[in-house]
Every structure is written in structure tokens, then in C-alpha cells.
Design a protein around this motif. Structure first.
Motif, PDB file in Angstrom:
ATOM      1  N   ILE A 248      13.118   5.424  -0.132  1.00  0.00           N
ATOM      2  CA  ILE A 248      12.400   4.454  -0.955  1.00  0.00           C
ATOM      3  C   ILE A 248      11.054   4.186  -0.290  1.00  0.00           C
ATOM      4  CG2 ILE A 248      12.395   2.126  -1.922  1.00  0.00           C
ATOM      5  CD1 ILE A 248      14.596   3.859  -3.094  1.00  0.00           C
ATOM      6  N   LEU A 249       9.968   4.299  -1.055  1.00  0.00           N
ATOM      7  CA  LEU A 249       8.639   4.058  -0.509  1.00  0.00           C
ATOM      8  C   LEU A 249       8.510   2.588  -0.133  1.00  0.00           C
ATOM      9  CD1 LEU A 249       5.832   5.301   0.066  1.00  0.00           C
ATOM     10  CD2 LEU A 249       5.158   4.551  -2.234  1.00  0.00           C
ATOM     11  N   ARG A 250       8.212   2.338   1.133  1.00  0.00           N
ATOM     12  CA  ARG A 250       8.163   0.959   1.598  1.00  0.00           C
ATOM     13  C   ARG A 250       6.745   0.399   1.531  1.00  0.00           C
ATOM     14  NH1 ARG A 250       6.747   0.569   7.187  1.00  0.00           N
ATOM     15  NH2 ARG A 250       6.344   2.609   8.095  1.00  0.00           N
ATOM     16  N   VAL A 251       6.672  -0.908   1.482  1.00  0.00           N
ATOM     17  CA  VAL A 251       5.398  -1.610   1.531  1.00  0.00           C
ATOM     18  C   VAL A 251       5.190  -2.089   2.960  1.00  0.00           C
ATOM     19  CG1 VAL A 251       4.062  -3.567   0.661  1.00  0.00           C
ATOM     20  CG2 VAL A 251       5.656  -2.364  -0.853  1.00  0.00           C
ATOM     21  N   ILE A 252       4.030  -1.800   3.546  1.00  0.00           N
ATOM     22  CA  ILE A 252       3.722  -2.252   4.901  1.00  0.00           C
ATOM     23  C   ILE A 252       3.157  -3.661   4.875  1.00  0.00           C
ATOM     24  CG2 ILE A 252       2.259  -1.870   6.924  1.00  0.00           C
ATOM     25  CD1 ILE A 252       2.343   1.110   6.293  1.00  0.00           C
ATOM     26  N   GLY A 253       2.233  -3.915   3.965  1.00  0.00           N
ATOM     27  CA  GLY A 253       1.610  -5.228   3.944  1.00  0.00           C
ATOM     28  C   GLY A 253       0.624  -5.362   2.805  1.00  0.00           C
ATOM     29  N   PHE A 254      -0.185  -6.398   2.857  1.00  0.00           N
ATOM     30  CA  PHE A 254      -1.098  -6.695   1.771  1.00  0.00           C
ATOM     31  C   PHE A 254      -2.270  -7.517   2.284  1.00  0.00           C
ATOM     32  CE2 PHE A 254       1.682 -10.217   2.273  1.00  0.00           C
ATOM     33  CZ  PHE A 254       0.916 -11.340   2.007  1.00  0.00           C
ATOM     34  N   CYS A 255      -3.264  -7.663   1.427  1.00  0.00           N
ATOM     35  CA  CYS A 255      -4.406  -8.527   1.707  1.00  0.00           C
ATOM     36  C   CYS A 255      -4.736  -9.271   0.423  1.00  0.00           C
ATOM     37  CB  CYS A 255      -5.601  -7.699   2.164  1.00  0.00           C
ATOM     38  SG  CYS A 255      -7.146  -8.656   2.286  1.00  0.00           S
ATOM     39  N   MET A 256      -4.976 -10.573   0.548  1.00  0.00           N
ATOM     40  CA  MET A 256      -5.337 -11.364  -0.617  1.00  0.00           C
ATOM     41  C   MET A 256      -6.487 -12.283  -0.267  1.00  0.00           C
ATOM     42  SD  MET A 256      -3.034 -14.012  -2.821  1.00  0.00           S
ATOM     43  CE  MET A 256      -2.982 -15.161  -1.441  1.00  0.00           C
TER      44      MET A 256
ATOM     45  N   GLN B 245      -7.308  -8.164  -4.044  1.00  0.00           N
ATOM     46  CA  GLN B 245      -5.872  -8.049  -3.791  1.00  0.00           C
ATOM     47  C   GLN B 245      -5.585  -6.582  -3.501  1.00  0.00           C
ATOM     48  OE1 GLN B 245      -3.670  -9.811  -7.022  1.00  0.00           O
ATOM     49  NE2 GLN B 245      -4.030 -11.888  -6.294  1.00  0.00           N
ATOM     50  N   LEU B 246      -4.995  -6.328  -2.335  1.00  0.00           N
ATOM     51  CA  LEU B 246      -4.740  -4.959  -1.907  1.00  0.00           C
ATOM     52  C   LEU B 246      -3.325  -4.845  -1.363  1.00  0.00           C
ATOM     53  CD1 LEU B 246      -7.804  -5.912  -0.521  1.00  0.00           C
ATOM     54  CD2 LEU B 246      -7.999  -3.421  -0.746  1.00  0.00           C
ATOM     55  N   LEU B 247      -2.741  -3.687  -1.539  1.00  0.00           N
ATOM     56  CA  LEU B 247      -1.399  -3.402  -1.037  1.00  0.00           C
ATOM     57  C   LEU B 247      -1.467  -2.196  -0.107  1.00  0.00           C
ATOM     58  CD1 LEU B 247       0.234  -3.951  -4.463  1.00  0.00           C
ATOM     59  CD2 LEU B 247       0.872  -5.237  -2.426  1.00  0.00           C
ATOM     60  N   VAL B 248      -0.683  -2.232   0.953  1.00  0.00           N
ATOM     61  CA  VAL B 248      -0.745  -1.200   1.994  1.00  0.00           C
ATOM     62  C   VAL B 248       0.605  -0.499   2.095  1.00  0.00           C
ATOM     63  CG1 VAL B 248      -1.263  -0.724   4.413  1.00  0.00           C
ATOM     64  CG2 VAL B 248      -2.429  -2.622   3.243  1.00  0.00           C
TER      65      VAL B 248
ATOM     66  N   ARG C 280      -6.249  -0.740  -3.993  1.00  0.00           N
ATOM     67  CA  ARG C 280      -7.195  -1.826  -4.285  1.00  0.00           C
ATOM     68  C   ARG C 280      -7.167  -2.071  -5.797  1.00  0.00           C
ATOM     69  NH1 ARG C 280     -13.740  -1.537  -3.170  1.00  0.00           N
ATOM     70  NH2 ARG C 280     -14.108  -3.784  -2.875  1.00  0.00           N
ATOM     71  N   LEU C 281      -6.634  -3.232  -6.200  1.00  0.00           N
ATOM     72  CA  LEU C 281      -6.446  -3.517  -7.612  1.00  0.00           C
ATOM     73  C   LEU C 281      -7.777  -3.794  -8.303  1.00  0.00           C
ATOM     74  CD1 LEU C 281      -3.294  -5.757  -7.333  1.00  0.00           C
ATOM     75  CD2 LEU C 281      -3.404  -3.319  -7.805  1.00  0.00           C
TER      76      LEU C 281
ATOM     77  N   GLY D 219      -5.619   0.478 -10.257  1.00  0.00           N
ATOM     78  CA  GLY D 219      -6.370   0.397  -9.026  1.00  0.00           C
ATOM     79  C   GLY D 219      -6.640   1.759  -8.421  1.00  0.00           C
ATOM     80  N   LYS D 220      -7.466   1.771  -7.404  1.00  0.00           N
ATOM     81  CA  LYS D 220      -7.749   2.989  -6.655  1.00  0.00           C
ATOM     82  C   LYS D 220      -6.960   2.959  -5.347  1.00  0.00           C
ATOM     83  CE  LYS D 220     -12.454   3.723  -8.407  1.00  0.00           C
ATOM     84  NZ  LYS D 220     -13.883   3.877  -8.033  1.00  0.00           N
TER      85      LYS D 220
END
Length: 345
Positions: free
Chosen positions: A114-122, A127-130, A86-87, A69-70
Motif C-alpha cells: 500500500i502506497l504510504r503517505v510520509i507527510g504534508f504541508c499546509m 496544500q501539499l502531500l509527500v 502540489r494541489l 495537482g502536479k
């Protein structure tokens, strides 16, 4: 690169039973306040606004284009800067997999290194990761050559990165239950925030392991060439000591200031130069002798200990942390721990 894991969340949660399920997907896609575990669900519109509709100029520098993804630099409505992945082919992972939020991801997000994940969109098509935006990119971009925008790291910053990365790995190995083996410890997976505090990320190859197990075996070797432990490379046998090996290579690169230093110099040559007190032949010349000699010697000794051929001879990461903090002198380890036989190189 031998193999690259898919995205951290997507791959780690593969096979982990979902604790939270979405009963009304249509409703969830439209409701940005819905949370799965600790992760916020963003709407696609929120992330489009944050990235100016995924404008190419917002691709995030050295983090920007990956195998799966980018990554875009974005600014949320509250003003916070984020990195949005953005996958490319979201449907190949399956909605259920993407929704799965296991205990593993939840509790590793609590550690500062540790790099944390804030959230996502589906949605049906996206499908995106934030993630938090890492202002200084990855350690890799500082080892492949400095520039006006990325000047050489000073010595205190290198020590800070070494200690922070060690603390992150120690947390995964000794404070998570089950323990977590990263399996791809490399400069590309050490992210640096605005204060150069390191965060270990990209858990796409990570594997859980029970404390009673001292190793596991896989048929396929995965990770980044040059950082893969010899026992894993040769026999598919890995453990937390495999991560320790990769960390030791990173230490040598922090000292020398460039990637692939082991291929160029060789561990035996490093050991000889250390014994002869010829530190200037090891240390990054861009430091212009602005380093603490005792700290350099200690870091080289720790790197040699971590990259020993036999995994049982390598220290635990918690022991590495104590050495870096000066609470357990590395010299004592070198004296105790053999003649530092290293067969891999």
C-alpha cells in the motif's frame, strides 16, 4: 476515465472525525516537527528546497500532472527521494478536512503493498502531500508501450507485481476493519518502486464497508473504464468483488503486455485460446517466449475467474494470493466454478 477521485488523503478522510486538531495554526505552519497521526508536517520552505522551488524539470514523469495537482520529484534534507503532490486549488478542500487524520489512513500505511503517505504541508495558500518516490512510476507506463527508458517487464517481475497487488487488495478487504473497497483498481494506481515491488495507491474513491455488508449501491459510477465490474457499471452495486474484477483485467494485461487487451481480444477468445493451448497468441510477444508455461496458464485461469460476470463466482483476494503462491491450484477452481460465463463482454 469516468471519474477521478480527489487526492487519497483528502477524499478518504472526508467525513471522518479528526482525531488530532491544531490549536495554534500559525505555530504549526512554522514547526516542521509537529505530527498529525503518523504524518510529518513539513514546512513550505523544506519542500521548496527539495524541488528547487517547484522547478518544472522536476515534474515526476508519468506521475507528474494530474487532475488535481502536479507531482514533483524532490530530495529531502536527509537525502531521501520523495514525490510531492502540489494541489491546484487547495482552499476548496478546507483546512479542517486536510488536517483530519483518521484511523483508516493510519493503518493502511503499514502494508508493504500500500502506497504510504510520509507527510504534508499546509499554509494559507498551499496544500501539499509527500509520498515515497516510486522510481519506476506506475504499471500503466509499462503497458502503453516500452521504450529505451522503460524496457518490457520480464516474466518474474510480472509475477511479482501480480502477487504484490493481490496481497495489497487482500489486506484492504480482509484485514482492515471496516473493510476498504478501493473502487479504482487500474494500472495507473499500481506504483512500482526501485525493485518493482507494487504499491496500491490513489484511494480517492475508496469506501469503507462493514463486514456484515456484502455490497453497497451508489447513484454515480466511479472508476476507470475497462476495469469497472459489470454489476457496478449497470446497477451501481459494488463490493470487494468489484475490486477483484478490476484486478482480473490487470492480470490479463500483465500477461499480454498492453492495456485494453480485453477490448481487443475479448475474454471468450482468451478462454478458447487457453483451452487450445495457444499461449503464444495471448502472451506478450516482447517476452520472446521467456516465460514459465505453467505460470502463464495459471495466471490466465485466475484472470478468467476474477472477471466472471457474477460477483459471487469470483474468488476472494486472499484466495487469489493462495493460487498465485501455488497453494491452491487455479485448475481446481476452474473445474469447480462453472463454465466461466462472462456476460459483460
Amino acid at each position: 476515465m469516468i471519474t477521478q477521485g480527489v487526492d487519497a488523503v483528502l477524499t478518504i478522510v472526508r467525513g471522518i472525525r479528526s482525531r488530532w486538531r491544531c490549536h495554534d495554526r500559525q505555530h504549526v505552519e512554522e514547526d516542521s516537527k509537529v505530527h498529525l497521526g503518523l504524518f510529518k508536517r513539513f514546512t513550505l520552505q523544506e519542500l521548496q528546497v527539495a524541488t528547487d522551488n517547484f522547478r518544472e524539470t522536476n515534474i515526476a514523469g508519468d506521475l507528474g500532472i494530474g487532475q488535481f495537482g502536479k507531482v514533483y520529484r524532490g530530495k529531502l534534507a536527509d537525502g531521501s527521494l520523495v514525490a510531492i503532490k502540489r494541489l491546484y486549488r487547495p482552499t476548496s478542500y478546507g483546512h479542517g478536512e486536510f488536517e483530519a487524520v483518521g484511523d483508516l489512513i493510519n493503518y493502511i500505511c503499514f502494508h508493504r503493498n500500500i502506497l504510504r503517505v510520509i507527510g504534508f504541508c499546509m499554509t494559507s495558500k498551499e496544500q501539499l502531500l509527500v509520498y515515497p518516490f516510486m522510481a519506476n512510476g506506475t504499471l500503466r507506463c509499462y503497458l502503453i508501450g516500452s521504450s529505451a527508458s522503460k524496457p518490457p517487464l520480464n516474466w518474474p517481475t510480472r509475477m511479482q507485481i501480480a502477487l504484490g497487488a493481490a496481497r495489497g487488495l487482500s489486506f484492504l478487504h480482509e484485514r482492515c476493519d471496516p473493510k476498504i473497497i478501493h473502487r479504482n483498481v487500474s494500472p495507473s494506481n499500481i506504483f512500482l518502486n526501485e525493485d518493482f515491488e507494487p504499491c496500491l495507491g490513489n484511494f480517492g474513491l475508496a469506501i469503507e464497508m462493514a463486514y456484515k455488508d456484502d455490497h453497497a449501491i451508489t447513484e454515480t459510477v466511479a472508476g476507470t473504464y475497462g476495469y469497472i465490474a459489470p454489476e457496478y457499471m449497470l446497477n451501481g452495486k459494488f463490493s470487494e468483488k468489484s475490486d477483484v474484477f478490476g484486478y482480473g483485467i490487470i492480470l490479463m494485461e500483465l500477461i499480454n503486455g498492453q492495456m485494453a487487451v480485453v477490448d481487443v481480444m475479448g475474454i471468450h477468445e482468451v478462454k478458447q485460446l487457453l483451452n487450445e493451448k495457444m499461449l503464444d497468441n495471448i502472451v506478450d510477444p516482447k517476452l520472446r517466449n521467456n516465460y514459465v508455461k505453467e505460470e502463464v496458464e495459471s495466471l490466465i485461469q485466475i484472470a478468467l475467474l476474477c472477471t466472471q460476470d457474477k460477483p459471487e463466482h469470483r474468488p476472494k483476494m486472499s484466495e487469489v494470493v493462495r493460487m498465485l503462491q501455488g497453494n491452491d491450484p487455479a485448475e481446481r477452481w476452474v473445474e469447480q466454478e462453472l463454465d466461466l460465463e462472462i456476460g459483460y463482454f
